[in-house]
Design a protein around this motif. Structure first.
Motif, PDB file in Angstrom:
ATOM      1  N   ALA A 255      -0.202  -4.174   6.450  1.00 17.63           N
ATOM      2  CA  ALA A 255       1.177  -3.844   6.808  1.00 17.63           C
ATOM      3  C   ALA A 255       1.623  -2.658   5.965  1.00 17.63           C
ATOM      4  N   PHE A 256       2.537  -1.875   6.535  1.00 17.86           N
ATOM      5  CA  PHE A 256       3.151  -0.763   5.821  1.00 17.86           C
ATOM      6  C   PHE A 256       4.574  -1.135   5.408  1.00 17.86           C
TER       7      PHE A 256
ATOM      8  N   VAL B 228      -4.926  -3.874  12.073  1.00 21.06           N
ATOM      9  CA  VAL B 228      -4.398  -2.713  11.356  1.00 21.06           C
ATOM     10  C   VAL B 228      -3.842  -1.655  12.312  1.00 21.06           C
ATOM     11  N   MET B 229      -4.439  -1.510  13.491  1.00 25.73           N
ATOM     12  CA  MET B 229      -3.902  -0.563  14.467  1.00 25.73           C
ATOM     13  C   MET B 229      -2.479  -0.955  14.850  1.00 25.73           C
TER      14      MET B 229
ATOM     15  N   SER C 112      -6.051  -6.006   3.382  1.00 26.71           N
ATOM     16  CA  SER C 112      -7.053  -6.999   2.989  1.00 26.71           C
ATOM     17  C   SER C 112      -8.172  -6.975   4.020  1.00 26.71           C
ATOM     18  N   MET C 113      -9.235  -7.714   3.768  1.00 27.48           N
ATOM     19  CA  MET C 113     -10.412  -7.714   4.636  1.00 27.48           C
ATOM     20  C   MET C 113     -10.811  -9.150   4.963  1.00 27.48           C
TER      21      MET C 113
ATOM     22  N   VAL D 131      -3.582   7.669   7.360  1.00 23.95           N
ATOM     23  CA  VAL D 131      -3.582   6.965   6.074  1.00 23.95           C
ATOM     24  C   VAL D 131      -4.479   5.734   6.159  1.00 23.95           C
ATOM     25  N   ALA D 132      -4.288   4.929   7.202  1.00 21.95           N
ATOM     26  CA  ALA D 132      -5.085   3.711   7.334  1.00 21.95           C
ATOM     27  C   ALA D 132      -6.566   4.042   7.501  1.00 21.95           C
ATOM     28  N   ALA D 133      -6.882   5.056   8.318  1.00 18.41           N
ATOM     29  CA  ALA D 133      -8.282   5.440   8.511  1.00 18.41           C
ATOM     30  C   ALA D 133      -8.922   5.846   7.191  1.00 18.41           C
TER      31      ALA D 133
END
Length: 464
Positions: A146-147, A230-231, A275-276, A372-374
């Motif tokens: 989350a952002f 995440v997308m 997180s993963m 940023v996420a990528a």
């Protein structure tokens, strides 16, 4: 009937069901996000929606080769090198939503760009993020995150000194120039606006959560619900910015997403919590005994530290972005990591061990969340693959630590040069997205440097 298959997996049935449920909606914003995160596209009429879902929509390839001012950047290779031909945009499944507080009623749908044969257009930031999500899936991992959205609400008029000033309360016009950090009563003056923001978010399927009065006059923060996709987290952030901007405008104030609109106060970040999960849905960052960090989270931190310097252009993409980085400003100035510590770049937040995550703090709110996420996911992958040691934890004041940390650029120009030469960033974004992004940033740097500003006149007009 579909005349061609949708490469985005969108279906005309979704559009038909939406139209049946919303007979009042007359038009739709169809929105594609470029390398700067600017929403570009069209407004189509209700009668055109089914055609969009059946056939996609032609858009020029140059739409992804524009700078912050909407000018062509020929160095991207997306303008005349390609004859400025059309590609085809397709709707993103699940993003067709009604907009709040619009007259006449309108809806919105996000779209992504593909070539005419249906292959993803690699300079589309959404596809850059999908590449990293797919790479992690091949390694048995699924990112969640989350952002956080920080921003300013400003008056429409500048102050007597020409600088921006905080907006008056929309409730009763009360003015405040104080740092009302965490003041609940201060929030009440903006509640009519925030009620519309929450309503707009709910219509868009976004769970906007905690509201905070932040560490500067007129600055606020909205947190977003943690997503297992995440997308979707990046989509949430992009859509929430549009919602905040539109509802602020409806209430007669300006929503500002510059990283640093006021030199005397803190800037606005876009912290990314990540997180993963493994194939069994287990968070691989969770340690067996609280505080005894496992290898996965340490290696992830190591990869993020090792790649942060060459990635800073993604996190701080504009000239103004670099004014945010200053000691004691709650913006990190070196690639440090720590626990429950807001002076570091990579923070492990306190809280339930089952929710163990990394808070990535360098990005400003002016950054593109897809990129940023990528980049963050690629940094984590890099750390996990190479088992990178993150070095010692920073304890206490992170602004006095970091001497042994990997170097990061000192300014925008250095960041552009570092990004251009980075093999890591080329892999993280993909070769085409990397070329597009760095070419756009180089063009914007040249534009800024040839502009004679008020600072020039203030410093030099009567002195040299």
């Amino acid at each position: 009937m579909n005349t061609r298959p949708s490469p985005s997996s969108s279906t005309v049935a979704e559009a038909e069901a939406f139209l049946a449920a919303h007979p009042e909606i007359e038009a739709f914003d169809i929105v594609l996000h470029d390398s700067n995160g600017i929403g570009r596209g069209k407004i189509i009429r209700r009668a055109e929606l089914l055609s969009f879902y059946n056939n996609g929509r032609h858009l020029p390839i140059s739409i992804l080769g524009l700078d912050i001012c909407g000018e062509d950047v020929h160095e991207t290779g997306l303008i005349w090198d390609q004859g400025d031909g059309d590609l085809r945009a397709w709707p993103i499944p699940g993003t067709l939503v009604p907009l709040h507080n619009t007259i006449p009623p309108r809806g919105e749908v996000l779209m992504s760009l593909y070539d005419l044969e249906g292959r993803p257009m690699p300079s589309d930031p959404r596809h850059a993020l999908q590449r990293q999500v797919d790479a992690l899936a091949a390694e048995g991992l699924t990112p969640a995150g989350a952002f956080e959205l920080e921003f300013f609400l400003l008056a429409k008029e500048r102050g007597p000194d020409g600088k921006v000033q905080p907006a008056r309360d929309v409730l009763d016009g009360r003015a405040s120039t104080r740092t009302e950090v965490y003041s609940v009563d201060h929030l009440h003056g903006m509640l009519p606006l925030f009620s519309d923001i929450y309503a707009g978010a709910a219509k868009a399927g976004i769970t906007a959560e905690t509201l905070i009065s932040e560490y500067a006059p007129g600055q606020y923060e909205l947190t977003l619900h943690y997503r297992t996709d995440v997308m979707q987290a990046a989509d949430d952030l992009m859509r929430l910015k549009r919602i905040v901007r539109a509802q602020a405008r409806a209430h007669g104030v300006t929503a500002c997403f510059m990283a640093k609109p006021n030199e005397d106060y803190a800037g606005s970040g876009m912290h990314f919590h990540v997180s993963m999960m493994d194939d069994n849905g287990k968070n691989v960052f969770v340690e067996e005994q609280e505080g005894a960090w496992n290898a996965a989270i340490l290696h992830a931190l190591g990869g993020l530290r090792a790649t942060m310097g060459e990635s800073m252009l993604v996190f701080a993409p504009h000239a103004n972005s670099w004014r945010r980085f200053a000691a004691q400003s709650y913006a990190p100035v070196s690639p440090t990591w720590g626990v429950n510590n807001r002076s570091v770049a990579l923070r492990i937040p306190a809280g339930d061990i089952r929710a163990r995550r990394i808070e990535h703090r360098p990005a400003g709110v002016d950054a593109n969340p897809y990129l940023v996420a990528a980049t963050v996911l690629a940094g984590i992958r890099h750390g996990l693959q190479h088992k990178i040691d993150p070095g010692p934890e920073t304890v206490g004041n992170g602004y006095e630590d970091g001497q042994d940390a990997p170097a990061i650029p000192l300014d925008w120009r250095q960041a552009i040069e570092a990004a251009k030469g980075s093999a890591f960033l080329k892999e993280a974004l993909g070769e085409d997205m990397h070329r597009t992004f760095t070419a756009v940033k180089s063009a914007e740097y040249a534009r800024v440097m040839r502009t004679v500003s008020e600072v020039d006149f203030d410093l030099y007009l009567h002195t040299v």
